[in-house]
Design a protein around this motif. Structure first.
Motif, mmCIF file in Angstrom:
data_model
loop_
_atom_site.group_PDB
_atom_site.id
_atom_site.type_symbol
_atom_site.label_atom_id
_atom_site.label_comp_id
_atom_site.label_asym_id
_atom_site.label_seq_id
_atom_site.Cartn_x
_atom_site.Cartn_y
_atom_site.Cartn_z
ATOM 1 N N TYR A 146 49.472 38.646 47.776
ATOM 2 C CA TYR A 146 49.577 37.340 47.108
ATOM 3 C C TYR A 146 48.172 36.751 46.998
ATOM 4 O O TYR A 146 47.487 36.553 47.988
ATOM 5 N N PHE A 147 47.742 36.466 45.767
ATOM 6 C CA PHE A 147 46.385 35.940 45.599
ATOM 7 C C PHE A 147 46.347 34.948 44.437
ATOM 8 O O PHE A 147 46.759 33.811 44.574
ATOM 9 N N ASP A 148 45.894 35.390 43.295
ATOM 10 C CA ASP A 148 45.763 34.516 42.126
ATOM 11 C C ASP A 148 46.978 34.745 41.239
ATOM 12 O O ASP A 148 47.023 35.711 40.476
ATOM 13 N N VAL A 149 47.990 33.871 41.342
ATOM 14 C CA VAL A 149 49.267 34.111 40.672
ATOM 15 C C VAL A 149 49.588 33.004 39.669
ATOM 16 O O VAL A 149 49.002 31.920 39.702
ATOM 17 N N GLU A 150 50.540 33.309 38.787
ATOM 18 C CA GLU A 150 50.968 32.350 37.776
ATOM 19 C C GLU A 150 51.775 31.215 38.417
ATOM 20 O O GLU A 150 52.332 31.357 39.509
#
Length: 289
Positions: A253-257
């Motif tokens: 989980y990092f740069d998500v919508e």
């Protein structure tokens, strides 16, 4: 019929030592790494242990030392697997997973598949090192636990040493009433490898691994959840809301919508359902938290 190539005694000793986990700083060490402990767990005479470990020490797969064990009253010889030894265990595992032989699954004899293919097809883990090597066929019905495992998205297991504190924290999480555990660290620190190693220690647990890198869109995640839910006889909603026998790993989980952020926000608010382990970087953008 085909026969599994059985493990040699040194290989059995090496595999046994690879399973023993403890803090290297402990003053009192596990009995399993002493000569008598090795003999008992591997199923050989204690007199055979020195010869077996001598071969392993010679090729730097095992190191010898002295220390106090839990049942010993004096310092005795103890044996520790080395990083090179852990790599060798992985080689042994790959060799066994490539073996082709008849297996009994759901009361049916299946032929022409490797053990690795069997695991992937039926979403079950095979205890490779519990195989005697002289079976006409492998009775996986009696070996398998009830847990369904889908680790298709997970990283390949890697050599793993000295993370006992972190493993104990994850074990404590599963024993607690908490539903969500976040494992975070800098990129390349091994958070995914840590959780992946932990999943190999579990039995009787339904496990789904979702790679956020491969399934970064919400629809892709929902599809993975629906497919797995069908395997365990539930809907995706039931899986998330009421199946406490399931563990779902969301890895990376990092740069998500925004829609993914909302999805996880909803998961956090749920009081029951599957256990969740989420791995993420400590540099995750604030708008994704």
């Amino acid at each position: 019929m085909a026969r599994m190539k059985p493990l040699s005694i040194p290989e059995k000793v090496l595999v046994h030592l690879s399973k023993i986990r403890f803090d290297a700083d402990e003053e009192i060490l596990p009995d399993e790494i002493s000569q008598s402990g090795i003999a008992e767990n591997v199923g050989i005479s204690r007199t055979h242990v020195p010869r077996a470990v001598k071969e392993l020490i010679k090729v730097e797969l095992v190191s010898e030392g002295k220390g106090y064990t839990r049942s010993g009253k004096k310092r005795m010889k103890i044996y520790l697997i080395t990083p090179k030894g852990m790599a060798k265990v992985r080689e042994i595992e790959e060799r066994l997973m490539g073996q082709i032989m008849p297996v009994k699954i759901q009361n049916t004899i299946v032929q022409g598949m490797t053990l690795g293919q069997i695991e992937k097809a039926f979403h079950r883990k095979i205890d490779l090192f519990g195989l005697a090597g002289d079976e006409e066929f492998l009775d996986l019905d009696s070996q398998w636990s009830s847990g369904i495992v889908d680790l298709a998205d997970s990283p390949k297991p890697s050599d793993f040493l000295d993370r006992e504190d972190e493993l104990e924290q994850i074990k404590h999480f599963l024993k607690s009433r908490a539903r969500i555990l976040v494992v975070y660290g800098a990129r390349g620190m091994g958070t995914s490898s840590l959780v992946r190693y932990f999943t190999d220690l579990l039995s009787d647990v339904n496990i789904l691994w979702i790679s956020m890198a491969r399934n970064h869109m919400l629809k892709a995640m929902e599809k993975r959840l629906e497919t797995f839910a069908g395997m365990v006889g539930a809907s995706a909603q039931q899986l998330l809301e009421s199946r406490s026998d399931a563990l779902i790993v969301f890895d990376g989980y990092f740069d998500v919508e925004e829609e993914v952020v909302e999805f996880f926000s909803d998961l956090v608010e749920r009081q029951e359902g599957a256990r969740l382990i989420i791995t993420c970087r400590d540099s995750t953008p604030s708008y994704s938290r």
